[in-house]
Scaffold this active site. Structure first.
Site, PDB file in Angstrom:
ATOM      1  N   ASP A  34      34.414  40.735  35.861  1.00  0.00           N
ATOM      2  CA  ASP A  34      35.521  41.617  35.490  1.00  0.00           C
ATOM      3  C   ASP A  34      35.163  43.066  35.816  1.00  0.00           C
ATOM      4  OD1 ASP A  34      37.739  42.743  33.703  1.00  0.00           O
ATOM      5  OD2 ASP A  34      37.948  40.605  33.338  1.00  0.00           O
ATOM      6  N   HIS A  41      39.278  46.701  30.906  1.00  0.00           N
ATOM      7  CA  HIS A  41      39.681  45.293  30.939  1.00  0.00           C
ATOM      8  C   HIS A  41      38.521  44.364  30.579  1.00  0.00           C
ATOM      9  CE1 HIS A  41      41.070  41.472  32.765  1.00  0.00           C
ATOM     10  NE2 HIS A  41      42.279  41.917  32.466  1.00  0.00           N
ATOM     11  N   SER A  81      44.936  37.200  30.942  1.00  0.00           N
ATOM     12  CA  SER A  81      43.488  37.441  30.912  1.00  0.00           C
ATOM     13  C   SER A  81      42.959  37.126  29.526  1.00  0.00           C
ATOM     14  CB  SER A  81      43.178  38.913  31.199  1.00  0.00           C
ATOM     15  OG  SER A  81      43.518  39.253  32.504  1.00  0.00           O
TER      16      SER A  81
END
Ligand SMILES: [Ca+2]
Ligand SMILES: [Ca+2]
Ligand SMILES: [Ca+2]
Length: 469
Positions: free
Chosen positions: A7, A40, A184
């Protein structure tokens, strides 16, 4: 349980106080730590870790941040592949979380995902957040692809769905004052579930473990976009149910869905049992059938729709299918054989084929504006469709190509009868409309339509050729 989170990395503030997070790796710049300049990746870490903590599972998990995404949460193809490779070869990860996706299938991604499978690593990936087709790698047969649902167990409207979706989980997750949203997060929640389930079944081979997670689920609200094989992740059910294989019913009316493009373990016996394949297109379905690796038996016989087939270690059986629901009966001469079955769809050729070459272009008529659309299919890798038309007098001509799937990035190329390229249009990308508008003198012209995502196929598109003013 080692979980590689591929990520945007992890924020140093957060990682500093967490013993469960390892140093990890920065693929973008290996000299730097995998610091998160987007947020994120950190949200993914928090989701898994906080959920583990509230269930007293944190001592079982170790999170490995692998940074492949930049401050905008975008990443280079090569870095993403390298990140997966690093997770496989250098971290001994049990699970890989990829909340990353591509609109298109490509060999390097397919190959590295196969490598993870060979190494016994479970890959969990987000389906995507643009109400469209399931992204890659989520759509690959051996990846658990995760969509998002609301609190009422309804498909979240932004969640991608359709062919290739395995399971759903909450679309949003609250930690203190923060709410994280999207598939996600749904994928992160499934990774936590997978870790708990794997911990209970440490000896279970990967393909069975995956099946256990996918088939032992809670029912969700019906939706035309959700195959009835898709359920809500259910840790308890997956742990308490002995079964990690599908058991098809003996009545046709309640046949279970075998999802296209995904592998499932199925227990077959002497009884006639029923499953179904639901397809948006006519075409063929190839059942890739494997005797269970754990089973010493290397050959057996199965009956599908009352025809006998000898099954060695691995077989491909091809059947025609129609649009809609297709029923299949299945049995063997043996008791309780476990087969791994992957149904692979190939949609039929459109009526203009063969037209892969310019000299095979099919003649079509030019209509007035708002003329009805022609429909054609991209049914193989690199399918190219050539058409031609005649212009009688000086006119403005408009060609439009459109589709409802993000697996299609249309390209139109218009040629004169002397084979000169007049105009090429590839302005827009995945799932959007492409058009050419040009003034032409009398003559015969031809144009080609193809998919810039050359490995993607199995969908239809609409097009027309009209006169402007
Ligand atoms: Ca075609
Ligand atoms: Ca063609
Ligand atoms: Ca395009």
């Amino acid at each position: 349980m080692k979980i590689a989170v591929i990520d945007s990395g992890v924020s140093e503030d957060y990682a500093e106080n967490e013993n469960n997070i390892t140093n990890g790796m920065n693929i973008i710049n290996s000299k730097l730590p995998p610091s998160d300049d987007n947020g994120h990746g950190t949200n993914m870490m928090k989701t898994i870790l906080e959920l583990s903590r509230s269930n007293k599972f944190e001592n079982y998990i170790q999170l490995i941040p692998i940074k492949v995404l930049d401050s905008k949460a975008t990443g280079k193809k090569e870095d993403i592949i390298a990140g997966i490779k690093y997770a496989i070869e250098d971290t001994k990860a049990d699970i890989i979380l990829l909340s990353i996706g591509f609109y298109y299938d490509f060999p390097e991604l397919r190959n590295i995902i196969s490598k993870a499978e060979e190494e016994g690593i479970l890959v969990v990936s987000a389906a995507g957040n643009d109400s469209s087709s399931v992204l890659y790698p989520a759509a690959y047969p051996t990846v658990i692809s995760v969509g998002g649902v609301t609190d009422g167990l309804e498909l979240q409207t932004l969640s991608n769905s359709g062919v290739g979706l395995d399971i759903v989980a909450p679309w949003d997750y609250k930690i203190n004052k923060d709410t994280f949203t999207g598939t996600s997060i749904s994928a992160g929640l499934v990774v936590y579930a997978a870790a708990v389930i794997k911990n209970q079944f440490p000896e279970e081979v990967l393909s069975h473990l995956r099946n256990r997670i996918i088939i032992n689920t809670k029912e969700v609200k019906n939706s035309p976009k959700l195959d009835d094989s898709v359920g809500f992740v259910d840790i308890n059910k997956a742990i308490t149910n002995e079964n990690s294989s599908l058991v098809f019913p003996t009545q046709k009316e309640v046949a279970l869905t075998l999802p296209i493009g995904k592998e499932r373990f199925c227990i077959i016996d002497k009884k006639e049992r029923w499953f179904k394949i639901t397809s948006d297109f006519e075409g063929t379905v190839t059942f890739l059938i494997q005797n269970d690796k754990d089973n010493e038996l290397t050959a057996s016989t199965i009956n599908i729709n009352e025809k006998k087939y000898n099954i060695g270690k691995k077989e491909s059986l091809v059947f025609s299918i129609g649009k809609g629901v297709n029923y299949f009966s299945i049995s063997t001469d043996l008791d309780n054989m476990n087969y791994l079955i992957t149904p692979v769809l190939e949609i039929q050729k459109d009526e203009y084929e063969p037209n892969n070459k310019q000299n095979e272009a099919k003649m079509l008529s030019v209509g007035p504006i708002n003329n009805s659309f022609y429909q054609a299919n991209i049914n193989t890798n690199n399918d190219k469709d050539w058409y031609k038309f005649v212009v009688q007098e000086n006119k403005k001509i408009k060609i439009i190509v459109q589709s409802d799937t993000t697996r299609f990035d249309p390209v139109i190329q218009l040629y004169s009868s002397e084979n000169k390229l007049i105009k090429k249009s590839d302005r827009s990308s995945a799932g959007s409309t492409e058009e050419i508008e040009v003034s032409l003198t009398p003559g015969t012209y031809c144009f080609s339509v193809n998919n810039d995502f050359s490995n993607n196929y199995n969908f239809s598109y609409l097009f027309n050729i009209t006169y402007g003013e």
